[in-house]
Design an enzyme around this catalytic site. Structure first.
Site, PDB file in Angstrom:
ATOM      1  N   LYS A  58      -5.208  -5.851  13.188  1.00  0.00           N
ATOM      2  CA  LYS A  58      -4.134  -5.073  13.830  1.00  0.00           C
ATOM      3  C   LYS A  58      -4.599  -3.680  14.218  1.00  0.00           C
ATOM      4  O   LYS A  58      -4.375  -3.240  15.339  1.00  0.00           O
ATOM      5  CB  LYS A  58      -2.962  -4.868  12.869  1.00  0.00           C
ATOM      6  CG  LYS A  58      -2.035  -6.000  12.703  1.00  0.00           C
ATOM      7  CD  LYS A  58      -0.848  -5.602  11.835  1.00  0.00           C
ATOM      8  CE  LYS A  58      -1.145  -4.818  10.620  1.00  0.00           C
ATOM      9  NZ  LYS A  58      -1.347  -5.236   9.335  1.00  0.00           N
ATOM     10  N   ARG A  71       8.501  -3.905   8.946  1.00  0.00           N
ATOM     11  CA  ARG A  71       8.050  -4.886   7.966  1.00  0.00           C
ATOM     12  C   ARG A  71       9.226  -5.504   7.226  1.00  0.00           C
ATOM     13  O   ARG A  71       9.019  -6.397   6.417  1.00  0.00           O
ATOM     14  CB  ARG A  71       7.143  -4.202   6.939  1.00  0.00           C
ATOM     15  CG  ARG A  71       5.636  -4.323   7.230  1.00  0.00           C
ATOM     16  CD  ARG A  71       4.935  -3.376   6.280  1.00  0.00           C
ATOM     17  NE  ARG A  71       3.599  -3.723   5.894  1.00  0.00           N
ATOM     18  CZ  ARG A  71       2.515  -3.127   6.386  1.00  0.00           C
ATOM     19  NH1 ARG A  71       2.613  -2.251   7.360  1.00  0.00           N
ATOM     20  NH2 ARG A  71       1.324  -3.427   5.927  1.00  0.00           N
ATOM     21  N   ARG A 121     -14.585  -4.719   4.958  1.00  0.00           N
ATOM     22  CA  ARG A 121     -13.916  -3.666   5.735  1.00  0.00           C
ATOM     23  C   ARG A 121     -14.271  -2.261   5.248  1.00  0.00           C
ATOM     24  O   ARG A 121     -14.333  -1.990   4.057  1.00  0.00           O
ATOM     25  CB  ARG A 121     -12.407  -3.859   5.652  1.00  0.00           C
ATOM     26  CG  ARG A 121     -11.648  -2.790   6.412  1.00  0.00           C
ATOM     27  CD  ARG A 121     -10.408  -3.316   6.999  1.00  0.00           C
ATOM     28  NE  ARG A 121      -9.300  -3.271   6.058  1.00  0.00           N
ATOM     29  CZ  ARG A 121      -8.067  -3.601   6.417  1.00  0.00           C
ATOM     30  NH1 ARG A 121      -7.800  -4.022   7.627  1.00  0.00           N
ATOM     31  NH2 ARG A 121      -7.109  -3.542   5.543  1.00  0.00           N
ATOM     32  N   ARG A 143     -11.067   1.057   1.262  1.00  0.00           N
ATOM     33  CA  ARG A 143      -9.723   1.474   0.876  1.00  0.00           C
ATOM     34  C   ARG A 143      -9.388   0.974  -0.525  1.00  0.00           C
ATOM     35  O   ARG A 143      -9.753  -0.144  -0.887  1.00  0.00           O
ATOM     36  CB  ARG A 143      -8.708   0.883   1.856  1.00  0.00           C
ATOM     37  CG  ARG A 143      -8.305   1.819   2.946  1.00  0.00           C
ATOM     38  CD  ARG A 143      -7.572   1.090   4.029  1.00  0.00           C
ATOM     39  NE  ARG A 143      -6.378   0.370   3.570  1.00  0.00           N
ATOM     40  CZ  ARG A 143      -5.553  -0.289   4.385  1.00  0.00           C
ATOM     41  NH1 ARG A 143      -5.790  -0.306   5.685  1.00  0.00           N
ATOM     42  NH2 ARG A 143      -4.505  -0.916   3.922  1.00  0.00           N
ATOM     43  N   ARG A 177      -0.912  -7.929  -1.304  1.00  0.00           N
ATOM     44  CA  ARG A 177      -0.462  -7.528   0.039  1.00  0.00           C
ATOM     45  C   ARG A 177      -0.174  -8.750   0.898  1.00  0.00           C
ATOM     46  O   ARG A 177       0.730  -8.739   1.733  1.00  0.00           O
ATOM     47  CB  ARG A 177      -1.498  -6.614   0.702  1.00  0.00           C
ATOM     48  CG  ARG A 177      -1.452  -5.189   0.123  1.00  0.00           C
ATOM     49  CD  ARG A 177      -2.709  -4.434   0.388  1.00  0.00           C
ATOM     50  NE  ARG A 177      -2.942  -4.192   1.792  1.00  0.00           N
ATOM     51  CZ  ARG A 177      -4.154  -4.068   2.338  1.00  0.00           C
ATOM     52  NH1 ARG A 177      -5.230  -4.161   1.599  1.00  0.00           N
ATOM     53  NH2 ARG A 177      -4.265  -3.842   3.623  1.00  0.00           N
TER      54      ARG A 177
HETATM   55  P1  AMP Z   1      -1.340  -1.129   6.424  1.00  0.00           P
HETATM   56  O1  AMP Z   1      -2.372  -0.096   6.749  1.00  0.00           O
HETATM   57  O2  AMP Z   1      -0.449  -1.457   7.593  1.00  0.00           O
HETATM   58  O3  AMP Z   1      -1.916  -2.338   5.750  1.00  0.00           O
HETATM   59  O4  AMP Z   1      -0.357  -0.427   5.350  1.00  0.00           O
HETATM   60  C1  AMP Z   1      -0.854   0.044   4.129  1.00  0.00           C
HETATM   61  C2  AMP Z   1       0.303   0.277   3.149  1.00  0.00           C
HETATM   62  O5  AMP Z   1       1.206   1.268   3.675  1.00  0.00           O
HETATM   63  C3  AMP Z   1       1.175  -0.937   2.884  1.00  0.00           C
HETATM   64  O6  AMP Z   1       0.614  -1.812   1.896  1.00  0.00           O
HETATM   65  C4  AMP Z   1       2.457  -0.262   2.402  1.00  0.00           C
HETATM   66  O7  AMP Z   1       2.308   0.225   1.085  1.00  0.00           O
HETATM   67  C5  AMP Z   1       2.544   0.956   3.330  1.00  0.00           C
HETATM   68  N1  AMP Z   1       3.296   0.655   4.578  1.00  0.00           N
HETATM   69  C6  AMP Z   1       2.798   0.701   5.842  1.00  0.00           C
HETATM   70  N2  AMP Z   1       3.731   0.388   6.751  1.00  0.00           N
HETATM   71  C7  AMP Z   1       4.867   0.126   6.044  1.00  0.00           C
HETATM   72  C8  AMP Z   1       6.178  -0.282   6.405  1.00  0.00           C
HETATM   73  N3  AMP Z   1       6.516  -0.488   7.689  1.00  0.00           N
HETATM   74  N4  AMP Z   1       7.081  -0.465   5.406  1.00  0.00           N
HETATM   75  C9  AMP Z   1       6.749  -0.251   4.120  1.00  0.00           C
HETATM   76  N5  AMP Z   1       5.531   0.111   3.702  1.00  0.00           N
HETATM   77  C10 AMP Z   1       4.587   0.303   4.646  1.00  0.00           C
END
Ligand code: AMP
Length: 207
Positions: free
Chosen positions: A13, A88, A123, A156, A167
């Protein structure tokens, strides 16, 4: 060009959203990047966010919606945006409809679980700009350095296998609710293969 991009962790993404944003000259809005940045500050909010992110749990809707609403009110989003990682949940999807009050395209990047785990083990993420690389399939030009800004690349905290599995679980609930909310509107794109191959498929899906 208003795009909502979703898919499991490791589906590409971030990489694809960045490319799309560059091609269509609209901002790439990644809630995960925004929260990681906020979590790196030592404030009370930052500490709360760091805990949630570290565990692979979602940030509460109210807070996410507030952050996105503020971001989408900025002038640079007038011609469109690529939303990466938002919405989400159903309350987030509803709030987005209220904020936008207009049309957008929803794209899902599909990648099987075993591929997600494999990809995430390679990654590397830029500590400064959120640029994403993969030591196996998409290495940076200079080892350990970001191609975009030259800063350090790290693993990360939530990219370790146990957290990735959590996740993925959280994502499955997310997918279920986004599919339910957007129904037939979701354009599914095969996210396997090289970043270039996926990008071509994405462009076709956006036509
Ligand atoms: P990502 O980089 O999109 O994988 O997001 C990393 C982390 O940020 C996720 O595991 C959540 O803890 C938080 N996060 C990101 N976007 C959202 C969202 N739309 N709603 C809730 N938590 C989010």
């Amino acid at each position: 060009m208003r795009v909502i991009l979703f898919g499991p962790p490791g589906s590409g993404k971030g990489t694809q959203a960045r490319e799309l944003a560059e091609k269509f000259k609209v901002p790439h809005i990644a809630t995960g990047d925004m929260f990681r940045e906020a979590a790196s500050r030592g404030t009370e909010l930052g500490k709360r966010l760091a805990k949630l992110l570290g565990r692979g749990e979602l940030v509460p809707d109210e807070l996410v919606i507030e952050v996105v609403k503020e971001r989408l009110s900025q002038d640079d989003t007038k011609e469109g945006f690529i939303l990466d990682g938002f919405p989400r949940t159903i309350p987030q999807a509803r709030a987005l409809d209220e904020i936008l009050g207009g049309s957008y395209v929803v794209v899902k990047l599909d990648v099987p679980d075993d591929e997600v785990i494999r990809r995430i083990s390679g990654r590397r993420t830029c500590i400064n700009c959120g640029g994403v690389f993969n030591v196996y399939s998409n290495p940076p030009e200079v080892e350990g350095k970001c191609d975009f800004c030259g800063s350090e690349l790290i693993v990360r905290e939530d990219d370790v296998e146990e957290k990735v599995r959590r996740r993925l679980e959280v994502y499955k609930q997310t997918t279920a609710c986004l599919n339910e909310y957007y129904g037939g509107k979701v354009r599914v794109v095969d996210g396997t293969g090289s970043p270039d191959e996926v990008f071509k498929r994405l462009l076709l899906a956006l036509k």
